[in-house]
Motif scaffolding. Structure first.
Motif, PDB file in Angstrom:
ATOM      1  N   LYS A  16       0.819  -1.213   0.000  1.00  0.00           N
ATOM      2  CA  LYS A  16       0.000   0.000   0.000  1.00  0.00           C
ATOM      3  C   LYS A  16       0.853   1.264   0.000  1.00  0.00           C
ATOM      4  O   LYS A  16       0.484   2.278  -0.613  1.00  0.00           O
ATOM      5  CB  LYS A  16      -0.953   0.002   1.194  1.00  0.00           C
ATOM      6  CG  LYS A  16      -2.051  -1.049   1.134  1.00  0.00           C
ATOM      7  CD  LYS A  16      -2.999  -0.814  -0.022  1.00  0.00           C
ATOM      8  CE  LYS A  16      -4.164  -1.804  -0.006  1.00  0.00           C
ATOM      9  NZ  LYS A  16      -5.051  -1.637  -1.180  1.00  0.00           N
ATOM     10  N   ASN A  57      -0.566   2.243  -5.425  1.00  0.00           N
ATOM     11  CA  ASN A  57      -1.994   1.946  -5.299  1.00  0.00           C
ATOM     12  C   ASN A  57      -2.744   2.615  -6.461  1.00  0.00           C
ATOM     13  O   ASN A  57      -2.124   3.185  -7.366  1.00  0.00           O
ATOM     14  CB  ASN A  57      -2.532   2.412  -3.932  1.00  0.00           C
ATOM     15  CG  ASN A  57      -2.186   3.864  -3.644  1.00  0.00           C
ATOM     16  OD1 ASN A  57      -2.341   4.744  -4.505  1.00  0.00           O
ATOM     17  ND2 ASN A  57      -1.697   4.142  -2.435  1.00  0.00           N
ATOM     18  N   TRP A  58      -4.076   2.551  -6.403  1.00  0.00           N
ATOM     19  CA  TRP A  58      -4.877   3.149  -7.483  1.00  0.00           C
ATOM     20  C   TRP A  58      -4.600   4.642  -7.619  1.00  0.00           C
ATOM     21  O   TRP A  58      -4.525   5.175  -8.735  1.00  0.00           O
ATOM     22  CB  TRP A  58      -6.363   2.936  -7.219  1.00  0.00           C
ATOM     23  CG  TRP A  58      -6.883   1.570  -7.544  1.00  0.00           C
ATOM     24  CD1 TRP A  58      -7.365   0.638  -6.672  1.00  0.00           C
ATOM     25  CD2 TRP A  58      -7.006   0.963  -8.850  1.00  0.00           C
ATOM     26  NE1 TRP A  58      -7.761  -0.502  -7.334  1.00  0.00           N
ATOM     27  CE2 TRP A  58      -7.558  -0.332  -8.665  1.00  0.00           C
ATOM     28  CE3 TRP A  58      -6.695   1.382 -10.140  1.00  0.00           C
ATOM     29  CZ2 TRP A  58      -7.810  -1.193  -9.731  1.00  0.00           C
ATOM     30  CZ3 TRP A  58      -6.943   0.526 -11.203  1.00  0.00           C
ATOM     31  CH2 TRP A  58      -7.491  -0.738 -10.996  1.00  0.00           C
ATOM     32  N   ASP A  59      -4.454   5.347  -6.497  1.00  0.00           N
ATOM     33  CA  ASP A  59      -4.175   6.787  -6.558  1.00  0.00           C
ATOM     34  C   ASP A  59      -2.836   7.051  -7.241  1.00  0.00           C
ATOM     35  O   ASP A  59      -2.698   8.022  -8.003  1.00  0.00           O
ATOM     36  CB  ASP A  59      -4.170   7.385  -5.140  1.00  0.00           C
ATOM     37  CG  ASP A  59      -5.560   7.439  -4.517  1.00  0.00           C
ATOM     38  OD1 ASP A  59      -6.553   7.404  -5.278  1.00  0.00           O
ATOM     39  OD2 ASP A  59      -5.654   7.517  -3.278  1.00  0.00           O
ATOM     40  N   SER A  60      -1.868   6.196  -6.978  1.00  0.00           N
ATOM     41  CA  SER A  60      -0.560   6.349  -7.628  1.00  0.00           C
ATOM     42  C   SER A  60      -0.692   6.204  -9.142  1.00  0.00           C
ATOM     43  O   SER A  60      -0.098   6.980  -9.910  1.00  0.00           O
ATOM     44  CB  SER A  60       0.420   5.299  -7.097  1.00  0.00           C
ATOM     45  OG  SER A  60       0.485   5.298  -5.695  1.00  0.00           O
ATOM     46  N   ASN A 117      -3.417   6.677 -11.004  1.00  0.00           N
ATOM     47  CA  ASN A 117      -4.127   7.837 -11.544  1.00  0.00           C
ATOM     48  C   ASN A 117      -3.214   9.050 -11.650  1.00  0.00           C
ATOM     49  O   ASN A 117      -3.283   9.817 -12.615  1.00  0.00           O
ATOM     50  CB  ASN A 117      -5.337   8.162 -10.665  1.00  0.00           C
ATOM     51  CG  ASN A 117      -6.491   7.204 -10.899  1.00  0.00           C
ATOM     52  OD1 ASN A 117      -6.691   6.718 -11.998  1.00  0.00           O
ATOM     53  ND2 ASN A 117      -7.253   6.931  -9.844  1.00  0.00           N
ATOM     54  N   ALA A 118      -2.342   9.236 -10.652  1.00  0.00           N
ATOM     55  CA  ALA A 118      -1.421  10.377 -10.667  1.00  0.00           C
ATOM     56  C   ALA A 118      -0.466  10.288 -11.856  1.00  0.00           C
ATOM     57  O   ALA A 118      -0.195  11.289 -12.530  1.00  0.00           O
ATOM     58  CB  ALA A 118      -0.645  10.434  -9.352  1.00  0.00           C
ATOM     59  N   ASN A 143      -2.396  10.922 -15.165  1.00  0.00           N
ATOM     60  CA  ASN A 143      -2.844  12.306 -15.312  1.00  0.00           C
ATOM     61  C   ASN A 143      -1.707  13.316 -15.327  1.00  0.00           C
ATOM     62  O   ASN A 143      -1.946  14.523 -15.383  1.00  0.00           O
ATOM     63  CB  ASN A 143      -3.818  12.664 -14.188  1.00  0.00           C
ATOM     64  CG  ASN A 143      -5.137  11.934 -14.309  1.00  0.00           C
ATOM     65  OD1 ASN A 143      -5.652  11.748 -15.410  1.00  0.00           O
ATOM     66  ND2 ASN A 143      -5.691  11.502 -13.177  1.00  0.00           N
ATOM     67  N   ASP A 198       7.106   7.854 -10.872  1.00  0.00           N
ATOM     68  CA  ASP A 198       6.575   7.781  -9.513  1.00  0.00           C
ATOM     69  C   ASP A 198       7.760   7.811  -8.548  1.00  0.00           C
ATOM     70  O   ASP A 198       8.621   6.918  -8.585  1.00  0.00           O
ATOM     71  CB  ASP A 198       5.756   6.497  -9.328  1.00  0.00           C
ATOM     72  CG  ASP A 198       5.127   6.401  -7.956  1.00  0.00           C
ATOM     73  OD1 ASP A 198       3.949   6.779  -7.815  1.00  0.00           O
ATOM     74  OD2 ASP A 198       5.815   5.959  -7.009  1.00  0.00           O
ATOM     75  N   GLU A 241      -3.391  -4.843  -6.745  1.00  0.00           N
ATOM     76  CA  GLU A 241      -4.851  -4.872  -6.592  1.00  0.00           C
ATOM     77  C   GLU A 241      -5.427  -6.053  -7.360  1.00  0.00           C
ATOM     78  O   GLU A 241      -4.876  -6.464  -8.390  1.00  0.00           O
ATOM     79  CB  GLU A 241      -5.489  -3.574  -7.131  1.00  0.00           C
ATOM     80  CG  GLU A 241      -5.012  -2.297  -6.469  1.00  0.00           C
ATOM     81  CD  GLU A 241      -5.626  -2.077  -5.092  1.00  0.00           C
ATOM     82  OE1 GLU A 241      -6.525  -2.855  -4.705  1.00  0.00           O
ATOM     83  OE2 GLU A 241      -5.210  -1.121  -4.412  1.00  0.00           O
TER      84      GLU A 241
END
Length: 209
Positions: A37, A41-44, A46-47, A50, A95, A142
């Motif tokens: 985590k 994760n999903w937020d990573s 998306n970042a 985008n 990232d 995930e």
């Protein structure tokens, strides 16, 4: 303090891994759902997606064994809706957390490393059976993904000996069939034929080469 490689292998001890599995046999390592985590994760995801004009410059897609690059964001979305796997190569370059982790890992191993990300959808196979010319670790982030691993095709296979669309080996030669869940790790030696399929829901994993 845990080293980066020991963190990935835990609870398997590094000496045991080197003696029994490295370069010999695939290994499924069970982990906790929270293990990665802090790493991704999903937020990573998306970042990263985008953070650049669409599609992201390292994006490619794979569906039923065929690879292609989406022309634009709409093309990407339509392909994903049809079940195509989304691939982000060298995602550690985009990232900071992944980049820092790999810097430490590469220093420990005295070896170059990289992360590719795969987002796949239930019952849609992105790649046909194949083998890689380097060892790799799968970090399941995930969802769930089922893997089938067969023995090596060529001993100590070289990069120039890589082929795709390999004829499937006899079913009886299968030596590992496992389903990875969040926090699990899968080690696969170079040259070992394998394929995978997402189960139940969309799957996100990182391939550490």
């Amino acid at each position: 303090m845990f080293s980066s490689i020991q963190f990935l292998l835990h609870p398997i001890v590094l000496d045991e891994f080197l003696a029994k599995h490295y370069g010999k046999r695939a290994l499924h390592i069970l982990g906790t759902s929270e293990k990665f985590k802090h790493l991704f994760n999903w937020d990573s995801l998306n970042a990263v997606l985008n953070s650049s004009p669409q599609p992201h410059p390292t994006v490619k897609m794979s569906h039923e064994g065929k690879q292609f690059k989406p022309k634009d964001a709409i093309d990407l979305i339509q392909a994903a809706r049809k079940g195509a796997t989304l691939i982000l190569e060298n995602i550690d370059r985009y990232d900071l957390v992944l980049g820092d982790f790999l810097n430490q890992l590469s220093e420990e191993m005295n070896e170059q490393t990289r992360f590719n990300l795969y987002l796949s959808h239930p019952d849609n196979q992105g790649y046909n059976i194949h083998y890689d010319t380097h060892d790799f670790l799968i970090l399941q982030i995930e969802g769930y993904k089922e893997w089938w691993i067969f023995p090596e095709t060529i001993s100590s296979v070289l990069f120039k000996q890589k082929t795709h669309g390999t004829k499937p080996p006899p079913k009886e030669s299968l030596y590992l069939n496992c389903t990875l869940g969040p926090g699990d790790v899968l080690y696969v030696p170079r040259g070992h034929l394998h394929y995978a399929l997402s189960r139940k829901e969309s799957s996100v994993h990182l391939t550490l080469a």
